[in-house]
Design an enzyme around this catalytic site. Structure first.
Site, PDB file in Angstrom:
ATOM      1  N   SER A   1     -22.909  25.580  35.112  1.00  0.00           N
ATOM      2  CA  SER A   1     -23.183  24.339  34.311  1.00  0.00           C
ATOM      3  C   SER A   1     -21.927  23.351  34.785  1.00  0.00           C
ATOM      4  O   SER A   1     -20.963  22.972  34.003  1.00  0.00           O
ATOM      5  CB  SER A   1     -22.991  24.637  33.031  1.00  0.00           C
ATOM      6  OG  SER A   1     -22.231  25.786  32.552  1.00  0.00           O
TER       7      SER A   1
ATOM      8  N   GLY B   1     -17.805  28.122  35.276  1.00  0.00           N
ATOM      9  CA  GLY B   1     -16.931  27.977  36.303  1.00  0.00           C
ATOM     10  C   GLY B   1     -17.577  28.183  37.652  1.00  0.00           C
ATOM     11  O   GLY B   1     -18.883  28.204  37.474  1.00  0.00           O
ATOM     12  N   LEU B   2     -16.863  28.375  38.530  1.00  0.00           N
ATOM     13  CA  LEU B   2     -17.580  28.199  39.917  1.00  0.00           C
ATOM     14  C   LEU B   2     -18.119  29.518  40.023  1.00  0.00           C
ATOM     15  O   LEU B   2     -17.950  30.690  39.288  1.00  0.00           O
ATOM     16  CB  LEU B   2     -16.324  28.191  40.983  1.00  0.00           C
ATOM     17  CG  LEU B   2     -15.721  26.787  41.063  1.00  0.00           C
ATOM     18  CD1 LEU B   2     -14.550  26.936  42.177  1.00  0.00           C
ATOM     19  CD2 LEU B   2     -16.687  25.633  41.367  1.00  0.00           C
ATOM     20  N   SER B   3     -19.132  29.595  40.986  1.00  0.00           N
ATOM     21  CA  SER B   3     -19.969  30.805  41.462  1.00  0.00           C
ATOM     22  C   SER B   3     -18.693  31.739  42.084  1.00  0.00           C
ATOM     23  O   SER B   3     -17.776  31.529  42.793  1.00  0.00           O
ATOM     24  CB  SER B   3     -20.645  30.482  42.606  1.00  0.00           C
ATOM     25  OG  SER B   3     -21.377  31.619  42.996  1.00  0.00           O
ATOM     26  N   GLY B   4     -18.919  33.072  41.632  1.00  0.00           N
ATOM     27  CA  GLY B   4     -17.753  33.855  41.901  1.00  0.00           C
ATOM     28  C   GLY B   4     -16.400  34.018  40.969  1.00  0.00           C
ATOM     29  O   GLY B   4     -15.632  34.945  41.287  1.00  0.00           O
ATOM     30  N   ALA B   5     -16.392  33.195  39.910  1.00  0.00           N
ATOM     31  CA  ALA B   5     -15.131  33.301  39.214  1.00  0.00           C
ATOM     32  C   ALA B   5     -15.146  34.381  38.297  1.00  0.00           C
ATOM     33  O   ALA B   5     -13.853  34.775  37.740  1.00  0.00           O
ATOM     34  CB  ALA B   5     -15.088  31.826  38.348  1.00  0.00           C
ATOM     35  N   GLY B   6     -16.320  35.046  37.867  1.00  0.00           N
ATOM     36  CA  GLY B   6     -16.334  35.915  36.981  1.00  0.00           C
ATOM     37  C   GLY B   6     -17.040  35.922  35.803  1.00  0.00           C
ATOM     38  O   GLY B   6     -16.704  36.661  34.770  1.00  0.00           O
ATOM     39  N   LYS B   7     -17.750  34.890  35.725  1.00  0.00           N
ATOM     40  CA  LYS B   7     -18.446  34.528  34.454  1.00  0.00           C
ATOM     41  C   LYS B   7     -19.431  35.728  33.836  1.00  0.00           C
ATOM     42  O   LYS B   7     -19.266  36.132  32.937  1.00  0.00           O
ATOM     43  CB  LYS B   7     -19.362  33.395  34.756  1.00  0.00           C
ATOM     44  CG  LYS B   7     -18.659  31.925  34.801  1.00  0.00           C
ATOM     45  CD  LYS B   7     -19.437  30.893  35.228  1.00  0.00           C
ATOM     46  CE  LYS B   7     -20.492  31.077  36.282  1.00  0.00           C
ATOM     47  NZ  LYS B   7     -19.886  31.337  37.636  1.00  0.00           N
ATOM     48  N   THR B   8     -20.165  36.128  34.950  1.00  0.00           N
ATOM     49  CA  THR B   8     -21.259  37.271  34.334  1.00  0.00           C
ATOM     50  C   THR B   8     -20.362  38.603  34.212  1.00  0.00           C
ATOM     51  O   THR B   8     -20.817  39.295  33.018  1.00  0.00           O
ATOM     52  CB  THR B   8     -22.006  37.654  35.652  1.00  0.00           C
ATOM     53  OG1 THR B   8     -22.974  36.450  35.802  1.00  0.00           O
ATOM     54  CG2 THR B   8     -22.976  38.721  35.208  1.00  0.00           C
TER      55      THR B   8
END
EC number: 2.7.1.25
Length: 176
Positions: free
Chosen positions: A86, A12-19
């Protein structure tokens, strides 16, 4: 025979909440006593891909390197949680094929929400032209066509999203 490993790939985009999401899932899996490793895209870039830039070829190579490490761990029964933008569908598909035991999680948040969450100020710098090839601004993000899980982090809580991922791990036979 040992347990089956799996790679759960958060994209997902930077800031979407992946981490945030991958770390929350990791805590749940660790509480169950399961072997788990988190491969965070930012950390991998700092340690394994320092020399790479942000061209398409370099991004693809970074994703392939993450995929290589994830595949080795998966083969040894580890639940691997990859948190990486990615951005290109074909490269994600390539690592899916390489790894085999693979669950794709689309961490979906509108660009405006990601920009509001931007604690590092990266979107602001990209909009000002200080960062080039920034995904979502002047470089494309190709959303997955058929992810196993979709987490809409602007609408769903992190705990709801964690539950969706855990349910997917169960339904695919990776958890009891």
């Amino acid at each position: 025979m040992g347990r089956r490993g799996v790679t759960v790939w958060f994209t997902g985009l930077s800031g979407a909440g992946k981490t945030t999401l991958s770390c929350g899932v990791a805590q749940q899996l660790q509480a169950l006593g399961l072997p788990v490793e988190v491969l965070d895209g930012d950390l991998v870039r700092q340690h394994l891909s320092k020399e790479l830039g942000f061209s398409r070829a370099d991004r693809d190579e970074n994703v392939r390197r993450i995929g290589f490490v994830a595949e080795m761990l998966t083969r040894h029964g580890v639940i691997v949680l990859v948190s990486a933008i990615s951005p290109y569908r074909a490269t994600r598909q390539e690592v899916r094929q390489q790894i085999g035991n693979f669950i794709e999680v689309f961490v979906d948040a509108p660009l405006e929400v990601c920009e509001q969450r931007d604690v590092k100020g990266l979107y602001r710098k990209a909009r000002a032209g200080l960062i080039r090839h920034f995904t979502g601004i002047d470089d494309p993000y190709e959303p997955p066509e058929y992810p196993e899980v979709v987490c809409k982090t602007a609408e769903q809580s992190i705990s709801e999203c964690i539950d969706l991922v855990m349910q997917s791990l169960r339904s695919h036979g990776y958890l009891q």
